[in-house]
Design an enzyme around this catalytic site. Sequence first.
Site, PDB file in Angstrom:
ATOM      1  N   SER A 194       7.675 140.705   0.685  1.00 18.38           N
ATOM      2  CA  SER A 194       7.065 139.983  -0.440  1.00 18.38           C
ATOM      3  C   SER A 194       7.828 140.238  -1.732  1.00 18.38           C
ATOM      4  CB  SER A 194       5.596 140.395  -0.600  1.00 18.38           C
ATOM      5  OG  SER A 194       5.500 141.752  -1.004  1.00 18.38           O
ATOM      6  N   ASP A 195       7.976 141.532  -2.077  1.00 19.55           N
ATOM      7  CA  ASP A 195       8.568 141.796  -3.398  1.00 19.55           C
ATOM      8  C   ASP A 195      10.080 141.593  -3.416  1.00 19.55           C
ATOM      9  OD1 ASP A 195       8.880 144.054  -1.857  1.00 19.55           O
ATOM     10  OD2 ASP A 195       8.297 145.482  -3.402  1.00 19.55           O
ATOM     11  N   CYS A 196      10.727 141.718  -2.275  1.00 21.54           N
ATOM     12  CA  CYS A 196      12.170 141.459  -2.261  1.00 21.54           C
ATOM     13  C   CYS A 196      12.421 139.976  -2.488  1.00 21.54           C
ATOM     14  CB  CYS A 196      12.784 141.923  -0.939  1.00 21.54           C
ATOM     15  SG  CYS A 196      12.538 143.673  -0.649  1.00 21.54           S
ATOM     16  N   GLU A 219      11.607 139.457  -6.292  1.00 21.44           N
ATOM     17  CA  GLU A 219      12.586 139.954  -7.270  1.00 21.44           C
ATOM     18  C   GLU A 219      13.896 139.164  -7.188  1.00 21.44           C
ATOM     19  OE1 GLU A 219      11.461 141.722  -9.526  1.00 21.44           O
ATOM     20  OE2 GLU A 219       9.957 143.116  -8.770  1.00 21.44           O
TER      21      GLU A 219
END
Length: 769
Positions: A489-491, A494
């Site tokens: 999710s966060d990769c 970002e």
Amino acid sequence: MRVRKRGQSNGHGNGSTKPLHKKDDPKTDPYRWRLRNDRGVQTWHYLTTDEEVKQWPITVADKHYLGLGTGLPDFPAARTPMQAAENGLKFFSKLQLEPGNWACEYGGPMFLLPGIIVTLYVTGMPLSQPEQTEIIRYIFNMQNLGNKNGGDGGWGLHIEADSAVFGTAMNYTTLRLLGVSPDDPRMRKARGCLFDLGGALNGPHWAKFWLSLLGVMNWEVVNPVPPELWLLPDWVPISPWRWWIHMRQVFLPMGFIWSKRWVYAKADTDPLIRQLRQELFTQPHDDIAWARYRNAISPADDYNPKSWLLNLVNYLLVLVWIPYLRLDWLVERAERWSWKLIQMEDANSDFADLAPVNSPMNMLACYIEEGPGAYSVRRHRERIHDFLWLGKDGMMCCGTNGVQNWDTAFAVQAMYETGFATRPEYHQTLLKAVEFLEDQQFLEHPVGYEQSPVFSDPPTAKTSPQYGYRHVRKGAWGFSNKVQGYSVSDCTAEALKATMMVQTLTHPNDPSKTLFPIVIPEQRLKWAADILLTMQNKSGACSSYEPTRGSERLELLNAAEVFGRIMVEYDYPECTTACVTTLHRFNQLYPNYRATEIRRFIDTAVQWIRANQRADGSWYGSWGICFTYAGMFALESLATQGETHANSERVRRACTFFLDRQNADGGWGESYRSCETGKWCPHPDGSQVVQTAWVVIALVRAQSPDREPIARAVGLLMRRQRPNGEWLQEGIEGVFNKSCMISYPNYKFIFPIQALGMYAKQYGDAEID
Ligand code: LAN
């Protein structure tokens, strides 16, 4: 028998991080090592001839990783934060690799190399001599000797941890498999430590698994890993597809191997195995009643004691299920289906697999199923190199096959936030970074998704067995590279954020023109946003790889005593923030694309961030240490909603939490004990550059009105900077599963640069002394 308690072993927990260098250990010539980076697939090579050395010159980045002088120039001393940021960026940009990404040693966990070395030993496919030499050097360098963690001669779960059975038994075994003599004084010391902890029988489940297949232990000592769980219907609340992806993907090959009770063929005749049988136990090997030690565990390893329920389940499995009910046809079906799922994992990642725990296990499963000559085994064997990294202390195994996308996305963001992104001298650096991200974005879903009954466009979080219960990935990014193939999710967030930042930059003199070409077209940015929209939990928060699929109560079945909160996906402020802040920016860029869903996503996610704050103003971080890390993220979420110190009691509380913990030298330092205990623990070495930078970023985002404490923190960042612009490595930065730490060496560049630049933007670039 005296057995030590966890965290109380010697009172030096989280103590000195400096390894003890043994000058007399064999060593290879560091000037002959080169990092190859083939579109984000990173491998180290030892050049044997002078001709090769001439053909393939060593780079600045190689020298930096190897701890050799980089030869980069010194700068006149920085007087202002922006000058310091620029010196830092000048140094850091020299470490960018040819494909456009940044790399680093991603070590920390001390249980990864053993899995690899055991697998290569039992399959008879050893590493090259230079690799073995460097691995031996690394393991010795990480041993708790001298002033490191009380110097008892053992190894911990990770490089900074107190000794425990898992680390000690497995690293000792690894050294022996690599040819180290049991009479080496450090090995004697290690055995002393191991015996002090009760011997290998006091190891956790994973140690017992590896040592049993090696033939040093007996399978009866291993708590059951029944692959038949994979045959449960999907609606069953404990079905493995609901578990956190790392647990189910380790459980999968582990169950396959356990079910076969596979043992290294030459175990009984191999003299080394016979010696290990004598070296690892406090009693004679032949006398051990293995089944009695299934639950034996040293308190030093027992971070997460098994629940009463799991103990009961294990008891029933061993006494009733396995002897009477586990019929052959069922075993056969369970093994068949597990094998299919293993093959799907291999196919989806070109045998790289999720991480270096399941990767060697899958390799062994292929070896068992298809034999030593099979393509699957050979390809796995090649892929093992993607995990190995050479640092100044020797060769280690990284937590993943690199940090490519993650660090690159943050590097881009730091350049953007500081304003360097519009400067012509950094144009190429940024462009290459975004081109790298372009190359690494997944453009296809997992194999089989589009033919499955849950296929939809845009995709949803629904999954199905036809494609191995994977999460969708078209448009996503993973943490490392495209080959590995898992959406995070966060990769994703970002990387998407970084791309949007660069692609929307306008020319300083002509705002009608963009500064950078469109490297990733609009459609692909929208695919990425689609992925983010699949990542939200009912709570409003986001998890790591997938939304939560099972109940937290599954934690009652957590069999890996060394880790906490591993059975399902949880809500994380870091991942939630990454998604929220990116969707916020995306919505500004494409206001008409799925606007209602995005609005709803943002509202509920930010609401969750608010609710997740503790009474003392902090947030608990799960992927970086700890409250300093999570606070930085949470305040970024709130800032997108216009919540600042001036208008939000919540933000004021968060600022107070930080300001109350500022050290006299102006910095912040938090120990990894915070992650383990859930309470703020100061770092024994005092202020840390990375955590100080995180707090500066947090306070700037919060628009904290009191400039003075932030200026003092900035002063610390500047004082710690070397004349060539670099910052030196300090304590470990990252964490997973509450108890295991992991290194993020590029954070010491990325976040100080960003903090200095953001401070200067907000409070002015006056001189600081
Ligand atoms: C990682 C590394 C990156 C990390 C972040 C992106 C920082 C985080 O925000 C989300 C989770 C993620 C992707 C993550 C998950 C767990 C990993 C893969 C690791 C910490 C690196 C190593 C770890 C993995 C579980 C190690 C193998 C150990 C097992 C217990 C299977």
